[in-house]
Design a protein around this motif. Structure first.
Motif, mmCIF file in Angstrom:
data_model
loop_
_atom_site.group_PDB
_atom_site.id
_atom_site.type_symbol
_atom_site.label_atom_id
_atom_site.label_comp_id
_atom_site.label_asym_id
_atom_site.label_seq_id
_atom_site.Cartn_x
_atom_site.Cartn_y
_atom_site.Cartn_z
ATOM 1 N N ASN A 185 0.819 -1.223 0.000
ATOM 2 C CA ASN A 185 0.000 0.000 0.000
ATOM 3 C C ASN A 185 0.846 1.263 0.000
ATOM 4 O O ASN A 185 1.303 1.682 1.061
ATOM 5 C CB ASN A 185 -0.953 -0.017 1.206
ATOM 6 C CG ASN A 185 -2.056 -1.036 1.047
ATOM 7 O OD1 ASN A 185 -1.789 -2.245 0.954
ATOM 8 N ND2 ASN A 185 -3.289 -0.574 0.992
ATOM 9 N N PRO A 186 1.025 1.890 -1.153
ATOM 10 C CA PRO A 186 1.877 3.082 -1.222
ATOM 11 C C PRO A 186 1.171 4.280 -0.579
ATOM 12 O O PRO A 186 -0.013 4.528 -0.876
ATOM 13 C CB PRO A 186 2.051 3.332 -2.718
ATOM 14 C CG PRO A 186 1.459 2.177 -3.415
ATOM 15 C CD PRO A 186 0.519 1.512 -2.463
ATOM 16 N N VAL A 187 1.879 5.000 0.277
ATOM 17 C CA VAL A 187 1.323 6.211 0.902
ATOM 18 C C VAL A 187 2.443 7.227 1.082
ATOM 19 O O VAL A 187 3.625 6.920 0.928
ATOM 20 C CB VAL A 187 0.688 5.924 2.283
ATOM 21 C CG1 VAL A 187 -0.514 4.989 2.160
ATOM 22 C CG2 VAL A 187 1.703 5.361 3.260
ATOM 23 N N ASP A 244 10.231 5.103 -0.987
ATOM 24 C CA ASP A 244 10.871 3.775 -0.934
ATOM 25 C C ASP A 244 10.440 2.940 -2.140
ATOM 26 O O ASP A 244 11.248 2.248 -2.768
ATOM 27 C CB ASP A 244 10.465 3.047 0.353
ATOM 28 C CG ASP A 244 11.372 3.375 1.543
ATOM 29 O OD1 ASP A 244 10.868 3.337 2.685
ATOM 30 O OD2 ASP A 244 12.580 3.640 1.319
ATOM 31 N N LEU A 245 9.154 3.016 -2.451
ATOM 32 C CA LEU A 245 8.631 2.271 -3.598
ATOM 33 C C LEU A 245 9.303 2.743 -4.886
ATOM 34 O O LEU A 245 9.732 1.939 -5.718
ATOM 35 C CB LEU A 245 7.121 2.459 -3.698
ATOM 36 C CG LEU A 245 6.396 1.829 -4.883
ATOM 37 C CD1 LEU A 245 6.612 0.326 -4.953
ATOM 38 C CD2 LEU A 245 4.900 2.138 -4.812
ATOM 39 N N PHE A 268 8.818 -9.449 -7.445
ATOM 40 C CA PHE A 268 9.277 -9.079 -6.103
ATOM 41 C C PHE A 268 8.141 -8.401 -5.341
ATOM 42 O O PHE A 268 7.453 -7.519 -5.907
ATOM 43 C CB PHE A 268 10.455 -8.101 -6.185
ATOM 44 C CG PHE A 268 11.711 -8.675 -6.756
ATOM 45 C CD1 PHE A 268 11.980 -8.576 -8.121
ATOM 46 C CD2 PHE A 268 12.634 -9.338 -5.953
ATOM 47 C CE1 PHE A 268 13.138 -9.109 -8.667
ATOM 48 C CE2 PHE A 268 13.801 -9.876 -6.484
ATOM 49 C CZ PHE A 268 14.056 -9.761 -7.845
ATOM 50 N N ASN A 269 7.988 -8.775 -4.088
ATOM 51 C CA ASN A 269 7.094 -8.039 -3.177
ATOM 52 C C ASN A 269 7.783 -6.749 -2.775
ATOM 53 O O ASN A 269 8.952 -6.788 -2.338
ATOM 54 C CB ASN A 269 6.826 -8.857 -1.905
ATOM 55 C CG ASN A 269 5.861 -9.995 -2.130
ATOM 56 O OD1 ASN A 269 5.108 -9.998 -3.103
ATOM 57 N ND2 ASN A 269 5.890 -10.970 -1.235
ATOM 58 N N ILE A 270 7.080 -5.640 -2.911
ATOM 59 C CA ILE A 270 7.637 -4.356 -2.498
ATOM 60 C C ILE A 270 6.753 -3.760 -1.404
ATOM 61 O O ILE A 270 5.693 -3.159 -1.645
ATOM 62 C CB ILE A 270 7.764 -3.376 -3.670
ATOM 63 C CG1 ILE A 270 8.631 -3.985 -4.786
ATOM 64 C CG2 ILE A 270 8.387 -2.051 -3.192
ATOM 65 C CD1 ILE A 270 10.066 -4.321 -4.360
ATOM 66 N N GLY A 271 7.183 -4.000 -0.174
ATOM 67 C CA GLY A 271 6.493 -3.526 1.019
ATOM 68 C C GLY A 271 7.528 -3.354 2.110
ATOM 69 O O GLY A 271 8.730 -3.439 1.867
ATOM 70 N N ALA A 323 12.859 -1.268 2.298
ATOM 71 C CA ALA A 323 12.242 -0.003 2.701
ATOM 72 C C ALA A 323 13.013 0.583 3.874
ATOM 73 O O ALA A 323 13.469 -0.152 4.760
ATOM 74 C CB ALA A 323 10.787 -0.242 3.088
ATOM 75 N N GLU A 324 13.187 1.899 3.869
ATOM 76 C CA GLU A 324 13.938 2.553 4.951
ATOM 77 C C GLU A 324 13.083 3.556 5.732
ATOM 78 O O GLU A 324 13.378 3.874 6.870
ATOM 79 C CB GLU A 324 15.151 3.283 4.353
ATOM 80 C CG GLU A 324 16.159 2.329 3.700
ATOM 81 C CD GLU A 324 17.248 3.071 2.933
ATOM 82 O OE1 GLU A 324 18.239 2.411 2.538
ATOM 83 O OE2 GLU A 324 17.108 4.296 2.728
#
Ligand code: NAD
Ligand code: WQD
Length: 346
Positions: A185-187, A244-245, A268-271, A323-324
């Protein structure tokens, strides 16, 4: 590709929410970028904002990917494009249920047109996929090897079909290499608050609705259910900062340019790998921004899954990305963007 020279990247949907943030990160990493967008869900002013952030104005072509002839003609004149990040699509789950054909045309026909325009050419292709392909996973965190379930909406189906089209085309021995990134969920928004998610009617997603309620555009936020089998009863998601995304897309392009892929098609999972509930997001938003939010508990939203968060080990070990930024970073940047766009409407 020499160690220093970076390729030229075509970013479809590059004036959109995730695309604009990715263009910034690509430019900051030394890539030349050309944006293709029909501005159906974004604004040309985003180019000015990107230029203000990076000091480099990206090339831009206003073109609709549904126009196969115009697209093919344009691509034939772009012999120096080495990579492609494909964001352009329609993305509303609810709208897709009402207008399925619009979604199959705008999310599938456009992909086929794009692939057709690059036939016979070597191209590194990054695809915007979604964790929605997993539905409600049986096991959490959900890994890339988890079964893809029957889509809960035409939108989700377009992502599943898109992945299949790309995998089969890459497997057919073309010069196509594909990395599909399954976003959670991009925010949030860029730290400058100059770009963010542009409001388009009543927000369907949680965080834009939170910020619009906080600034007074909405009277109150409804929490869609607090009786789920979760610690506080509200749904859990893996929220990821859009910056990060965006950086995950740069990592994907770099992997393909370095010829490091294990196969011609990778996902790839991107979370973040962390789950936060709706109520946790609300309380964090109030705390980090010192803003009171008017919210009420309402009925569950049809089609919502209860909980999902990603197994992101593969992105860390293979894609060399993780993610950072924190949930606080996401929510403070989302609030800064809401205040900016409220005072500086596009
Ligand atoms: P967005 O609507 O902000 O950006 C999409 C961009 O594509 C817009 O600028 C729009 O004008 C453009 N576009 C749409 N149809 C087009 C067409 N036919 N021709 C040319 N341009 C076109 O959306 P976003 O949130 O940035 O999402 C980008 C991608 O990521 C989409 O594919 C979406 O499905 C996917 N995704 C988004 C989320 C999310 O929560 N935002 C989550 C998972 C996956
Ligand atoms: C998150 C949580 C809601 C609004 C959707 C798409 C998915 C992807 C991301 C495109 C849920 C709750 C929300 C509100 C609420 N988009 N909520 N009140 O549903 O996880 O995913 O956006 O690819 O495909 O399905 O995100 O932000 O809509 O909701 O309580 O006013 O917030 O019930 O639990 P979702 P969301």
């Amino acid at each position: 590709m020499s160690a220093l020279k970076k390729g030229k990247i075509l970013v479809t949907g590059g004036t959109g929410y995730i695309g604009s943030h990715t263009v910034v990160e690509l430019q900051n990493s030394g890539y030349e970028v050309i944006i293709l967008d029909n501005l159906s869900n974004s604004n040309i002013k985003v180019l000015v904002q990107i230029t203000a952030i990076t000091g480099k104005r990206p090339q831009f072509i206003q073109l609709d990917l549904r126009d196969k002839v115009a697209l093919t003609e344009f691509i034939s004149g772009q012999g120096d494009i080495t990579g492609l990040i494909h964001f352009a699509a329609s993305k509303s789950v609810g709208e897709s249920v009402k207008e399925p054909l619009l979604y199959y045309e705008n999310n599938i026909c456009t992909l086929v047109n794009l692939l057709g325009a690059f036939v016979g050419r070597k191209i590194n292709f990054v695809f915007s996929s979604s964790c929605t392909v997993y539905g409600q996973p049986d096991v959490l965190p959900v890994a890339e090897t988890a079964p893809v379930k029957t889509a809960e909406s035409p939108y989700g189906n377009t992502k599943q079909i898109g992945e299949e089209i790309l995998r089969e085309t890459a497997d057919a021995g073309s010069d196509l290499k594909v990395i599909a990134l399954r976003y959670f969920n991009p925010v949030g928004a860029h730290a400058s608050a100059l770009i963010g998610e542009l409001p388009n009617g009543v927000p369907q997603n949680l965080v834009p609705f939170v910020t619009q309620t906080a600034i007074g555009k909405r009277d109150f936020l409804t929490v869609y259910g607090d009786d789920y089998d979760t610690p506080d009863g509200s749904c859990i998601r893996d929220y990821i900062h859009v910056v990060d995304l965006a950086r995950a897309h740069v990592a994907a392009i770099a992997r393909m340019e370095a010829e490091k892929m294990d196969s011609v098609y990778e996902t790839f999972n991107i979370g973040t790998g962390n789950g936060n509930s709706v109520l946790e997001v609300i309380h964090a938003f109030q705390r980090v921004n010192s803003v009171a939010l008017n919210f009420r508990i309402g009925a569950p939203r049809e089609g919502d899954i209860m909980k999902i968060w990603g197994d992101v080990d593969k992105a860390a070990t293979v894609l060399n990305w993780k993610a950072e930024l924190t949930l606080d970073d996401m929510l403070s940047s989302a609030w800064a963007w809401e205040k900016y766009i409220n005072s500086n409407p596009y």
